[in-house]
Design a protein around this motif. Structure first.
Motif, short mmCIF file in Angstrom:
data_model
loop_
_atom_site.label_atom_id
_atom_site.label_comp_id
_atom_site.label_asym_id
_atom_site.label_seq_id
_atom_site.Cartn_x
_atom_site.Cartn_y
_atom_site.Cartn_z
N GLY A 118 0.81 -1.21 0.00
CA GLY A 118 0.00 0.00 0.00
C GLY A 118 0.84 1.25 0.00
N VAL A 122 0.95 4.48 -2.61
CA VAL A 122 0.85 5.90 -2.26
C VAL A 122 2.05 6.68 -2.80
N ASN A 152 -4.51 11.54 8.88
CA ASN A 152 -4.45 10.57 7.79
C ASN A 152 -3.56 9.40 8.17
N HIS A 154 -1.47 6.90 5.47
CA HIS A 154 -1.20 6.43 4.11
C HIS A 154 0.01 5.50 4.05
N LEU A 203 -5.04 14.52 -1.83
CA LEU A 203 -4.90 13.10 -1.50
C LEU A 203 -5.62 12.84 -0.18
N GLU A 205 -8.12 9.79 2.24
CA GLU A 205 -8.85 8.54 2.42
C GLU A 205 -10.34 8.89 2.44
N ASP A 238 -7.28 7.34 -1.63
CA ASP A 238 -6.57 6.20 -1.06
C ASP A 238 -7.61 5.23 -0.50
N GLU A 239 -7.88 4.17 -1.25
CA GLU A 239 -8.87 3.17 -0.85
C GLU A 239 -8.19 1.84 -0.49
N ILE A 240 -6.96 1.95 0.03
CA ILE A 240 -6.22 0.75 0.37
C ILE A 240 -6.92 -0.05 1.45
N LEU A 264 -5.91 4.57 -5.35
CA LEU A 264 -4.86 3.75 -4.76
C LEU A 264 -5.49 2.54 -4.10
N SER A 277 -0.62 -4.26 -4.84
CA SER A 277 -1.23 -2.94 -4.82
C SER A 277 -1.24 -2.40 -6.23
#
Length: 411
Positions: A118, A122, A152, A154, A203, A205, A238-240, A264, A277
């Motif tokens: 992940g 990023v 956050n 990331h 950027l 989430e 960021d959808e990790i 992501l 990823s």
């Protein structure tokens, strides 16, 4: 391994001490795991070295969305192991194109840059945004900025902790990488004030996982999309942790029908088998990268691509998204019933919840240890908050049993 969690033998928190923590002096102490040593797993169940069974209500921070050793995913891995595991990107291989095509179709975007972890996704997204800012937007060299949200998470590379507000992640790791502006999460006015002609991207989430499953107000993601479009910068989601079925949709941004410029993904993309990823983006954004400018020896390797394609195939059925949405209502109802009875508040979307426990009952760590003794594995975050994120394969009966156990521990 189908024994319900309530029948799991209670475990002493110090069992198997010879394999845990301070008894393993050769292992770096960068984690503080619960004192359980897992040896086997199947679907939503894990078993420790002494044969005690536990219900996994963490699912590897969403890396195990499909449970442990899902038969479709393990079969894909076994089949590929017998054929080809690695070529590097020096050559083509027969799994990569189908993986990339399937993932692009699933997400509604155009092009895929396969990576491994992940944090690597990023970092790749940051590089992509900066390159786009210089080549397409015309930002002067070395002046591109990226706007991020406070609280956050990331990843933990040097660049990523440079824009973290978690002092535990930052202390002792400077000097930090410049070029980031931090604004409060869920605050469109602050975001708009931070964006200017140097902004390459915003950027965020869509749901902040490590912060305690913080869900923004309805309309926030739509506002971010509209703002970035007006300002001529990229929206990177960021959808990790939040992506690939966890919230009851394929992506968390789907709850507002928003399509970012860059997506992501990680964790669940590897099916709990291998690290996979990806950066998925609009064609005109991804096309700023040219050979030699970015790469990864293992990124998009044959084994990863085979497993990733199998994950995409599972999600393409829509079954897991529906399960997360339907069982998410069961989870929400159970937590609502506990509110005021040990739970001071919670935030939930799909099969993902951050649960704030009355501090008088103990820290999140202590509550996690009590649940472990009852045969349920969760993990704490930020004081008295615990996170619940079971595999999407969990049944209603088992989920309700887990909620009953939580009630027992709290009430």
């Amino acid at each position: 391994m189908t024994t319900p969690a309530r029948n799991a033998p209670a475990g002493d928190a110090r069992s198997s001490a010879g394999l845990i923590g301070a008894e393993t002096p050769v292992l770096a102490h960068n984690y503080h795991p619960l004192p359980v040593v897992v040896a086997r797993a199947e679907d939503v169940w894990v078993e420790d070295v002494e044969g005690r069974r536990y219900l996994d209500m963490l699912a590897g921070y969403s890396a195990l969305n499909f449970g442990h050793r899902h038969p479709v995913l393990t079969e894909a891995a076994h089949r590929q192991l017998d054929r080809l595991t690695l070529t590097s990107r020096a050559f083509h291989h027969d799994q990569l194109a189908s993986f990339a095509s399937g993932l692009a179709e699933l997400t509604g975007l155009d092009m895929v840059l396969p990576m491994n972890t992940g944090a690597e996704a990023v970092e790749s997204g940051i590089k992509l945004a900066r390159k786009w800012a210089y080549d397409v937007k015309g930002v002067p060299a070395d002046r591109a900025t990226i706007v991020v949200a406070a609280d956050n998470f990331h990843g933990r590379t040097t660049t990523i902790v440079s824009f973290s507000t978690d002092e535990t992640a930052r202390n002792g790791f400077g000097p930090f990488t410049p070029g980031f502006r931090i604004v409060p999460f869920n605050d469109l006015a602050a975001l708009e004030a931070a964006v200017d002609e140097t902004t390459a991207a915003v950027l965020i989430e869509p749901i902040q996982g490590e912060a305690g499953v913080i869900i923004p107000d309805d309309g926030y993601l739509t506002g971010v999309r509209e703002l970035t479009r007006r300002a001529g910068c990229l929206f990177i989601a960021d959808e990790i942790q939040s992506g690939l079925g966890r919230t009851g949709r394929t992506l968390a941004v789907d709850h507002e029908s928003v399509l970012p410029d860059v997506l992501l993904l990680g964790k669940a993309l590897g099916g709990g088998i291998v690290p996979v990823s990806a950066v998925v983006a609009r064609r005109e954004v991804m096309n700023v990268l040219h050979p030699g400018e970015h790469g990864s020896t293992f990124g998009g390797n044959p084994l990863a691509a085979a497993v990733g394609s199998a994950v995409v195939g599972l999600l393409a059925t829509g079954e897991y998204q529906r399960r997360a949405a339907e069982l998410g209502e069961v989870l929400r109802a159970g937590l609502t019933d506990l509110t005021g009875r040990g739970v001071t508040g919670f935030r939930a979307r799909g099969l993902w919840a951050g649960v704030d426990v009355d501090p008088s009952l103990g820290t999140g760590r202590r509550i996690s240890e009590r649940l472990m003794a009852e045969g349920i594995l969760v993990k704490d975050t930020h004081g008295s908050t615990i996170r619940l994120a079971p595999p999407l394969t969990i049944t209603r009966e088992v989920l309700e049993s887990a909620l009953a156990t939580l009630e027992k521990v709290l009430v």
